[in-house]
Write a protein that holds these residues in place. Structure first.
Motif, PDB file in Angstrom:
ATOM      1  N   ILE A  40     -13.575  -5.199   4.399  1.00  0.00           N
ATOM      2  CA  ILE A  40     -12.872  -4.191   5.203  1.00  0.00           C
ATOM      3  C   ILE A  40     -12.112  -4.881   6.331  1.00  0.00           C
ATOM      4  O   ILE A  40     -12.708  -5.516   7.213  1.00  0.00           O
ATOM      5  N   GLY A  41     -10.785  -4.775   6.247  1.00  0.00           N
ATOM      6  CA  GLY A  41      -9.923  -5.347   7.284  1.00  0.00           C
ATOM      7  C   GLY A  41      -9.568  -4.302   8.324  1.00  0.00           C
ATOM      8  O   GLY A  41     -10.256  -3.279   8.471  1.00  0.00           O
ATOM      9  N   GLU A  42      -8.455  -4.569   9.012  1.00  0.00           N
ATOM     10  CA  GLU A  42      -8.105  -3.746  10.172  1.00  0.00           C
ATOM     11  C   GLU A  42      -7.117  -2.636   9.790  1.00  0.00           C
ATOM     12  O   GLU A  42      -7.481  -1.457   9.757  1.00  0.00           O
ATOM     13  N   ALA A  43      -5.911  -3.030   9.485  1.00  0.00           N
ATOM     14  CA  ALA A  43      -4.841  -2.058   9.205  1.00  0.00           C
ATOM     15  C   ALA A  43      -3.789  -2.751   8.357  1.00  0.00           C
ATOM     16  O   ALA A  43      -3.643  -3.976   8.429  1.00  0.00           O
ATOM     17  N   PRO A  44      -3.020  -1.981   7.583  1.00  0.00           N
ATOM     18  CA  PRO A  44      -1.953  -2.608   6.801  1.00  0.00           C
ATOM     19  C   PRO A  44      -0.902  -3.218   7.718  1.00  0.00           C
ATOM     20  O   PRO A  44      -0.622  -2.690   8.796  1.00  0.00           O
ATOM     21  N   GLY A  45      -0.333  -4.324   7.300  1.00  0.00           N
ATOM     22  CA  GLY A  45       0.827  -4.905   7.975  1.00  0.00           C
ATOM     23  C   GLY A  45       2.088  -4.546   7.189  1.00  0.00           C
ATOM     24  O   GLY A  45       2.060  -3.685   6.305  1.00  0.00           O
ATOM     25  N   TRP A  46       3.182  -5.227   7.507  1.00  0.00           N
ATOM     26  CA  TRP A  46       4.471  -4.913   6.887  1.00  0.00           C
ATOM     27  C   TRP A  46       4.408  -5.061   5.368  1.00  0.00           C
ATOM     28  O   TRP A  46       4.854  -4.179   4.629  1.00  0.00           O
ATOM     29  N   HIS A  47       3.884  -6.197   4.911  1.00  0.00           N
ATOM     30  CA  HIS A  47       3.846  -6.454   3.461  1.00  0.00           C
ATOM     31  C   HIS A  47       3.031  -5.385   2.740  1.00  0.00           C
ATOM     32  O   HIS A  47       3.404  -4.908   1.669  1.00  0.00           O
ATOM     33  N   GLU A  48       1.898  -5.032   3.342  1.00  0.00           N
ATOM     34  CA  GLU A  48       0.997  -4.060   2.727  1.00  0.00           C
ATOM     35  C   GLU A  48       1.670  -2.681   2.642  1.00  0.00           C
ATOM     36  O   GLU A  48       1.556  -1.997   1.623  1.00  0.00           O
ATOM     37  N   ALA A  49       2.396  -2.317   3.731  1.00  0.00           N
ATOM     38  CA  ALA A  49       3.061  -1.009   3.737  1.00  0.00           C
ATOM     39  C   ALA A  49       4.204  -0.962   2.718  1.00  0.00           C
ATOM     40  O   ALA A  49       4.529   0.101   2.190  1.00  0.00           O
ATOM     41  N   ARG A  53      -0.545  -1.777  -0.923  1.00  0.00           N
ATOM     42  CA  ARG A  53      -1.751  -2.513  -1.329  1.00  0.00           C
ATOM     43  C   ARG A  53      -2.279  -3.330  -0.147  1.00  0.00           C
ATOM     44  O   ARG A  53      -1.480  -3.877   0.632  1.00  0.00           O
ATOM     45  N   PRO A  54      -3.597  -3.447  -0.014  1.00  0.00           N
ATOM     46  CA  PRO A  54      -4.146  -4.177   1.136  1.00  0.00           C
ATOM     47  C   PRO A  54      -4.053  -5.690   0.953  1.00  0.00           C
ATOM     48  O   PRO A  54      -4.119  -6.196  -0.176  1.00  0.00           O
ATOM     49  N   PHE A  55      -3.896  -6.379   2.061  1.00  0.00           N
ATOM     50  CA  PHE A  55      -3.965  -7.850   2.090  1.00  0.00           C
ATOM     51  C   PHE A  55      -3.100  -8.516   1.005  1.00  0.00           C
ATOM     52  O   PHE A  55      -3.593  -9.232   0.146  1.00  0.00           O
ATOM     53  N   VAL A  56      -1.792  -8.250   1.077  1.00  0.00           N
ATOM     54  CA  VAL A  56      -0.876  -8.897   0.143  1.00  0.00           C
ATOM     55  C   VAL A  56       0.113  -9.831   0.855  1.00  0.00           C
ATOM     56  O   VAL A  56       0.948 -10.443   0.202  1.00  0.00           O
ATOM     57  N   PRO A  58       0.570 -12.984   4.109  1.00  0.00           N
ATOM     58  CA  PRO A  58      -0.046 -14.303   4.327  1.00  0.00           C
ATOM     59  C   PRO A  58      -1.574 -14.243   4.514  1.00  0.00           C
ATOM     60  O   PRO A  58      -2.302 -15.081   3.969  1.00  0.00           O
ATOM     61  N   ALA A  59      -2.053 -13.250   5.259  1.00  0.00           N
ATOM     62  CA  ALA A  59      -3.516 -13.139   5.445  1.00  0.00           C
ATOM     63  C   ALA A  59      -4.195 -12.849   4.104  1.00  0.00           C
ATOM     64  O   ALA A  59      -5.309 -13.311   3.832  1.00  0.00           O
ATOM     65  N   GLY A  60      -3.500 -12.078   3.284  1.00  0.00           N
ATOM     66  CA  GLY A  60      -4.047 -11.743   1.965  1.00  0.00           C
ATOM     67  C   GLY A  60      -4.096 -12.949   1.039  1.00  0.00           C
ATOM     68  O   GLY A  60      -5.054 -13.114   0.270  1.00  0.00           O
ATOM     69  N   ALA A  80     -10.461  -2.839   1.497  1.00  0.00           N
ATOM     70  CA  ALA A  80      -9.927  -1.661   2.207  1.00  0.00           C
ATOM     71  C   ALA A  80      -9.678  -2.040   3.663  1.00  0.00           C
ATOM     72  O   ALA A  80      -9.932  -3.180   4.084  1.00  0.00           O
ATOM     73  N   ASN A  81      -9.177  -1.097   4.398  1.00  0.00           N
ATOM     74  CA  ASN A  81      -8.938  -1.294   5.830  1.00  0.00           C
ATOM     75  C   ASN A  81      -9.548  -0.144   6.620  1.00  0.00           C
ATOM     76  O   ASN A  81      -9.787   0.934   6.076  1.00  0.00           O
ATOM     77  N   VAL A  82      -9.737  -0.386   7.900  1.00  0.00           N
ATOM     78  CA  VAL A  82     -10.264   0.655   8.781  1.00  0.00           C
ATOM     79  C   VAL A  82      -9.260   1.814   8.866  1.00  0.00           C
ATOM     80  O   VAL A  82      -9.645   2.978   8.832  1.00  0.00           O
ATOM     81  N   TYR A 153     -14.634 -13.502  10.735  1.00  0.00           N
ATOM     82  CA  TYR A 153     -13.351 -13.434  11.448  1.00  0.00           C
ATOM     83  C   TYR A 153     -12.294 -12.836  10.537  1.00  0.00           C
ATOM     84  O   TYR A 153     -12.419 -12.853   9.305  1.00  0.00           O
ATOM     85  N   HIS A 154     -11.214 -12.356  11.147  1.00  0.00           N
ATOM     86  CA  HIS A 154     -10.098 -11.846  10.353  1.00  0.00           C
ATOM     87  C   HIS A 154      -9.293 -13.035   9.799  1.00  0.00           C
ATOM     88  O   HIS A 154      -9.004 -13.975  10.532  1.00  0.00           O
ATOM     89  N   PRO A 155      -8.929 -12.990   8.518  1.00  0.00           N
ATOM     90  CA  PRO A 155      -8.181 -14.113   7.943  1.00  0.00           C
ATOM     91  C   PRO A 155      -6.882 -14.418   8.696  1.00  0.00           C
ATOM     92  O   PRO A 155      -6.493 -15.586   8.791  1.00  0.00           O
TER      93      PRO A 155
HETATM   94  N1  URA Z   1      -4.525  -7.347   7.864  1.00  0.00           N
HETATM   95  C1  URA Z   1      -5.435  -6.364   7.641  1.00  0.00           C
HETATM   96  O1  URA Z   1      -6.343  -6.151   8.426  1.00  0.00           O
HETATM   97  N2  URA Z   1      -5.317  -5.650   6.535  1.00  0.00           N
HETATM   98  C2  URA Z   1      -4.373  -5.849   5.630  1.00  0.00           C
HETATM   99  O2  URA Z   1      -4.354  -5.146   4.634  1.00  0.00           O
HETATM  100  C3  URA Z   1      -3.438  -6.880   5.888  1.00  0.00           C
HETATM  101  C4  URA Z   1      -3.538  -7.608   6.999  1.00  0.00           C
END
Ligand code: URA
Length: 206
Positions: A40-49, A53-56, A58-60, A80-82, A153-155
């Motif tokens: 479980i991550g935080e929130a979608p970023g630009w790529h995800e939006a 899809r989650p974490f797609v 650089p962090a993904g 998933a994300n929060v 930690y968050h990637p």
């Molecule tokens: N960071 C997050 O926490 N979630 C994502 O889906 C992408 C980056």
């Protein structure tokens, strides 16, 4: 229709927060419906939006590498994300957004029924380890109601900071043993009642 797909449709209709109006795509989560491991991550970023899809981004990519280090592919876990909508300008999620979105994450957890929930970063950690500090509890676990919660930690934070990168890589490598032992790990909540507050739960090192 599978319960998870129905849930995704409900999430796609959600307009509870202001940020829903401006989203490109909602990012509910993805992965194996019967995953033992849920990240479980935080929130979608630009790529995800863009992709829904989650974490797609650089962090993904880094998360994929971390999964590969324990011989897992993202299709074998659930991610998933929060919160499910991208906050504008990648700002932190607001408490009201986290509160509004909380029910979706709860239902995902109920449907997936993972053995281990891995929290990635502070916002995810705060839901399951309230009052704790990530620098103190990363790489540690606690078990409640038959789910082992494990903080990392968050990637995205670890990607560019060598000390955090080392920590997240080391913490990831502990997951297979944790998974193998999950059902033998004692609940951290002492029985019988009274229940302690979450802050008083005992943590254990793995
Ligand atoms: N960071 C997050 O926490 N979630 C994502 O889906 C992408 C980056």
């Amino acid at each position: 229709m599978a319960a998870l797909s129905e849930l995704y449709q409900e999430i796609a209709l959600c307009q509870q927060c202001g940020i829903a109006k401006f989203r490109t795509k909602v990012v509910p989560g993805e992965g194996a419906e019967d995953a033992d491991l849920m990240f479980i991550g935080e929130a979608p970023g630009w790529h995800e939006a863009q992709q829904g899809r989650p974490f797609v981004g650089p962090a993904g990519k880094f998360l994929d590498d971390l999964l590969a280090s324990i011989n897992l592919k993202r299709q074998q876990v659930y991610i998933a994300n929060v919160i499910k909508c991208r906050p504008p300008s990648n700002r932190d999620p607001l408490p009201v957004e986290i509160g509004n979105c909380s029910k979706w994450l709860t239902r995902q957890i109920e449907l997936i029924r993972p053995k281990i929930i891995v929290t990635l970063g502070r916002y995810s950690m705060a839901r399951f380890f309230p009052g704790k500090s990530i620098s103190k509890i990363h790489g540690m676990a606690q078990k409640q109601d038959n789910i082992v919660y494990y903080a990392m930690y968050h990637p995205a934070a670890a990607l560019h900071q060598p000390s955090l990168r080392q920590a997240i890589e080391t913490d990831m490598l502990k997951i297979p043993a944790l998974l193998a032992e999950a059902k033998n790990i004692a609940e951290t909540r002492p029985e019988p009642e009274p229940k302690p507050q979450p802050q008083q739960l005992k943590m254990f090192e793995v």
